[in-house]
Scaffold this motif. Structure first.
Motif, PDB file in Angstrom:
ATOM      1  N   ILE A  51     -47.643  39.904  17.474  1.00  0.00           N
ATOM      2  CA  ILE A  51     -47.313  40.370  16.290  1.00  0.00           C
ATOM      3  C   ILE A  51     -48.764  41.002  15.474  1.00  0.00           C
ATOM      4  CG2 ILE A  51     -46.306  40.089  13.936  1.00  0.00           C
ATOM      5  CD1 ILE A  51     -45.088  37.580  14.900  1.00  0.00           C
ATOM      6  N   ASP A  52     -48.799  42.120  15.306  1.00  0.00           N
ATOM      7  CA  ASP A  52     -49.777  42.888  14.923  1.00  0.00           C
ATOM      8  C   ASP A  52     -49.459  43.646  13.425  1.00  0.00           C
ATOM      9  OD1 ASP A  52     -52.416  44.014  14.043  1.00  0.00           O
ATOM     10  OD2 ASP A  52     -52.323  45.148  15.874  1.00  0.00           O
ATOM     11  N   TYR A  53     -50.078  44.046  12.406  1.00  0.00           N
ATOM     12  CA  TYR A  53     -49.643  44.942  11.331  1.00  0.00           C
ATOM     13  C   TYR A  53     -50.929  45.850  10.910  1.00  0.00           C
ATOM     14  CZ  TYR A  53     -48.268  45.497   6.354  1.00  0.00           C
ATOM     15  OH  TYR A  53     -47.694  45.982   5.304  1.00  0.00           O
ATOM     16  N   ALA A  54     -50.234  47.009  10.750  1.00  0.00           N
ATOM     17  CA  ALA A  54     -51.252  48.199  10.615  1.00  0.00           C
ATOM     18  C   ALA A  54     -50.303  49.499   9.780  1.00  0.00           C
ATOM     19  CB  ALA A  54     -51.860  48.730  11.489  1.00  0.00           C
ATOM     20  N   ASP A  55     -50.798  50.038   8.861  1.00  0.00           N
ATOM     21  CA  ASP A  55     -50.294  51.071   8.270  1.00  0.00           C
ATOM     22  C   ASP A  55     -48.631  50.496   7.462  1.00  0.00           C
ATOM     23  OD1 ASP A  55     -52.262  52.697   8.889  1.00  0.00           O
ATOM     24  OD2 ASP A  55     -51.543  53.072  10.865  1.00  0.00           O
ATOM     25  N   SER A  56     -48.710  49.745   7.074  1.00  0.00           N
ATOM     26  CA  SER A  56     -47.613  48.881   6.599  1.00  0.00           C
ATOM     27  C   SER A  56     -46.457  48.738   7.453  1.00  0.00           C
ATOM     28  CB  SER A  56     -47.059  50.080   5.161  1.00  0.00           C
ATOM     29  OG  SER A  56     -48.189  50.060   4.376  1.00  0.00           O
ATOM     30  N   GLN A  57     -46.755  48.655   8.721  1.00  0.00           N
ATOM     31  CA  GLN A  57     -45.806  48.327   9.756  1.00  0.00           C
ATOM     32  C   GLN A  57     -46.125  47.331  10.660  1.00  0.00           C
ATOM     33  OE1 GLN A  57     -42.821  50.842  11.018  1.00  0.00           O
ATOM     34  NE2 GLN A  57     -42.980  50.732   8.767  1.00  0.00           N
ATOM     35  N   PHE A  58     -45.037  46.616  10.788  1.00  0.00           N
ATOM     36  CA  PHE A  58     -45.405  45.490  11.916  1.00  0.00           C
ATOM     37  C   PHE A  58     -45.304  45.954  13.448  1.00  0.00           C
ATOM     38  CE2 PHE A  58     -44.503  42.710   8.505  1.00  0.00           C
ATOM     39  CZ  PHE A  58     -45.532  41.641   8.292  1.00  0.00           C
ATOM     40  N   GLU A  59     -46.053  45.622  14.185  1.00  0.00           N
ATOM     41  CA  GLU A  59     -45.733  45.982  15.656  1.00  0.00           C
ATOM     42  C   GLU A  59     -45.628  44.608  16.377  1.00  0.00           C
ATOM     43  OE1 GLU A  59     -47.729  49.208  17.797  1.00  0.00           O
ATOM     44  OE2 GLU A  59     -48.785  47.680  18.722  1.00  0.00           O
ATOM     45  N   VAL A  60     -44.553  44.644  17.123  1.00  0.00           N
ATOM     46  CA  VAL A  60     -44.109  43.335  17.569  1.00  0.00           C
ATOM     47  C   VAL A  60     -44.087  43.692  19.099  1.00  0.00           C
ATOM     48  CG1 VAL A  60     -42.361  41.399  17.870  1.00  0.00           C
ATOM     49  CG2 VAL A  60     -42.995  42.620  15.712  1.00  0.00           C
ATOM     50  N   SER A  61     -44.688  42.693  19.994  1.00  0.00           N
ATOM     51  CA  SER A  61     -44.633  42.768  21.452  1.00  0.00           C
ATOM     52  C   SER A  61     -43.905  41.616  22.011  1.00  0.00           C
ATOM     53  CB  SER A  61     -45.865  43.178  22.183  1.00  0.00           C
ATOM     54  OG  SER A  61     -46.605  44.365  21.609  1.00  0.00           O
ATOM     55  N   ALA A  62     -42.897  41.742  22.827  1.00  0.00           N
ATOM     56  CA  ALA A  62     -42.279  40.649  23.343  1.00  0.00           C
ATOM     57  C   ALA A  62     -42.197  40.719  24.852  1.00  0.00           C
ATOM     58  CB  ALA A  62     -40.717  40.465  22.739  1.00  0.00           C
ATOM     59  N   GLU A  63     -42.620  39.685  25.551  1.00  0.00           N
ATOM     60  CA  GLU A  63     -42.720  39.568  26.985  1.00  0.00           C
ATOM     61  C   GLU A  63     -41.352  38.694  27.287  1.00  0.00           C
ATOM     62  OE1 GLU A  63     -45.671  38.919  30.827  1.00  0.00           O
ATOM     63  OE2 GLU A  63     -46.410  38.215  28.718  1.00  0.00           O
ATOM     64  N   ALA A  64     -40.682  39.345  28.209  1.00  0.00           N
ATOM     65  CA  ALA A  64     -39.314  38.683  28.473  1.00  0.00           C
ATOM     66  C   ALA A  64     -39.157  38.465  29.939  1.00  0.00           C
ATOM     67  CB  ALA A  64     -38.158  39.496  27.844  1.00  0.00           C
ATOM     68  N   ALA A  65     -38.342  37.733  30.327  1.00  0.00           N
ATOM     69  CA  ALA A  65     -38.415  37.228  31.797  1.00  0.00           C
ATOM     70  C   ALA A  65     -36.915  37.988  32.162  1.00  0.00           C
ATOM     71  CB  ALA A  65     -38.130  35.579  31.982  1.00  0.00           C
ATOM     72  N   ILE A  66     -37.016  38.812  33.157  1.00  0.00           N
ATOM     73  CA  ILE A  66     -35.935  39.603  33.471  1.00  0.00           C
ATOM     74  C   ILE A  66     -35.375  38.946  35.005  1.00  0.00           C
ATOM     75  CG2 ILE A  66     -34.983  42.154  34.334  1.00  0.00           C
ATOM     76  CD1 ILE A  66     -36.022  41.570  31.277  1.00  0.00           C
ATOM     77  N   ILE A  67     -34.368  38.535  35.002  1.00  0.00           N
ATOM     78  CA  ILE A  67     -33.745  37.755  36.256  1.00  0.00           C
ATOM     79  C   ILE A  67     -32.708  38.781  36.876  1.00  0.00           C
ATOM     80  CG2 ILE A  67     -32.607  35.846  36.990  1.00  0.00           C
ATOM     81  CD1 ILE A  67     -33.240  34.252  34.629  1.00  0.00           C
ATOM     82  N   SER A  68     -33.036  38.973  38.098  1.00  0.00           N
ATOM     83  CA  SER A  68     -31.982  40.121  38.953  1.00  0.00           C
ATOM     84  C   SER A  68     -31.538  39.447  40.001  1.00  0.00           C
ATOM     85  CB  SER A  68     -32.922  41.329  39.045  1.00  0.00           C
ATOM     86  OG  SER A  68     -33.911  41.009  39.866  1.00  0.00           O
ATOM     87  N   ALA A  69     -30.279  39.457  40.230  1.00  0.00           N
ATOM     88  CA  ALA A  69     -29.806  38.805  41.366  1.00  0.00           C
ATOM     89  C   ALA A  69     -29.859  39.637  42.418  1.00  0.00           C
ATOM     90  CB  ALA A  69     -28.103  38.550  41.102  1.00  0.00           C
TER      91      ALA A  69
END
Length: 383
Positions: A51-69
């Protein structure tokens, strides 16, 4: 009671019981139909959040696990991807990430949150309320910070773990950082305490000088990730505390402290000690504050210019232990002076003062205090 009365009482009891069962079944069926139960295949398993904040905007980065069969009955393959979005609120940015992925974002398995100073100053402890209430972020999720943008840290490749969040969690739990792990709950408690000051481990990443050797040759693009001091936060400001001061501040305020300290002696040799136990008592009496520290350490190694062997009971080891105590006492005094200069109670002396004076504690108590520190070091023979 005659048999007729007993029979009537029994019939009334069982009739009421079945009525309760019927009502419970109706309620469960109703809520089962109106409640949106999201299956695992519909949810994004987020393992790390930035989570970052600049220019009145939050920038959110999410690292997700992608499970592929995999085809042909082979085992499923798990890969990790980082998604980033901006929004006026953290929730808005997460909703955008959910749309990008086409999945419902759940933070119930997110154990590390990388948050910048600007993001914390924008919301403070309120930043985490929607994450916990709406996205099921655990209160025991570990908070860390970084000097750059969280996305760059999240996307770094480390050889010793599948993802940076996994590496950070393991490093802090194994005391490989200059500060103890700080959870979301710990942060809220610290920033809302009388001292109103919290410390968050600071992590940095840089390209590894030596790339790992993989089965198919030398790896490329791997980074070294390590803890380098901490971010000190108050309600109105934040600044970075270097590694040496971070470690003694952690020693003074955190339970179960363990770390290594190196000592350079004037005679040209050096020693390294492992802290086995640290007992620190912080006291405030009127305008006089102090720290009394008792350290139990073991001698890890000692290097002498003339090649002479040094044992824990030798005169050289005792002299190095005494020098270690002097160094730590000086760093504690430096922490206090920096606290006065920045208006941030790094050692949390305000908590000790509040226990004595309560709400009569002056707001400018740091400027009124004097501080002293004494450190006693005991060297134990290695087992």
């Amino acid at each position: 009671m005659n048999k007729c009365s007993a029979k009537k009482l029994r019939d009334r009891f069982f009739g009421a019981k079945w009525l309760v069962f019927l009502a419970a079944a109706v309620v469960l069926v109703f809520f089962g139909r109106v409640t949106d139960n999201k299956s695992l295949s519909q949810s994004a398993i987020v393992v790390g959040l930035g989570i970052d904040y600049a220019d009145s905007q939050f920038e959110v980065s999410a690292e997700a696990a992608i499970i592929s069969a995999a085809a042909g009955g082979a085992e499923a393959v798990t890969t990790y991807a980082v998604y980033t979005a901006q929004g006026d609120t953290v929730s808005g940015a997460i909703d955008t990430i959910s749309q990008q992925m086409g999945l419902f974002v759940s933070l119930s398995h997110c154990n590390v949150v990388i948050v910048t100073k600007s993001a914390l100053l924008a919301e403070q402890e309120k930043l985490f309320s929607p994450l916990i209430e709406t996205y099921a972020l655990p209160e025991q999720a570990i908070l860390v910070s970084c000097e750059g943008d969280p996305e760059s840290l999240l996307t770094a490749k480390v050889a010793s773990a599948a993802t940076v969040p996994f590496y950070i969690q393991a490093a802090l739990q194994q005391n490989l950082g200059s500060s103890a792990p700080v959870t979301v709950k710990d942060y809220a408690a610290a920033i809302l305490s009388p001292a109103a000051c919290a410390r968050i481990p600071l992590f940095v990443a840089a390209e590894a000088a030596n790339q790992p050797q993989l089965p198919d040759g030398e790896g490329k693009g791997y980074s070294d990730v390590w803890a380098d001091g901490c971010l000190v936060m108050t309600q109105t400001d934040g600044f970075v505390l270097d590694d040496e001061l971070s470690r003694v501040a952690s020693m003074a305020t955190d339970a179960d402290f363990s770390d290594r300290f190196s000592v350079a002696m004037p005679e040209g040799w050096s020693a390294e000690f492992l802290v086995l136990k640290a007992d620190c008592e912080l006291t405030v009496d009127g305008t006089v504050a102090g720290a009394e520290v008792a350290l139990s350490v073991s001698l890890v190694q000692a290097e002498s210019g003339d090649g002479q062997k040094t044992t824990p009971s030798s005169e050289g080891a005792r002299a190095a232990a005494e020098k270690l105590g002097e160094d730590i006492a000086e760093r504690l005094r430096m922490c206090f002076e920096l606290s006065r200069e920045r208006g941030a109670d790094i050692l949390r002396l305000g908590n000790a003062l509040f226990r004595k004076e309560g709400y009569a504690m002056p707001a400018d108590y740091l400027s009124r205090l004097t501080f002293s520190a004494s450190v006693e070091v005991t060297v134990h023979e290695s087992s």
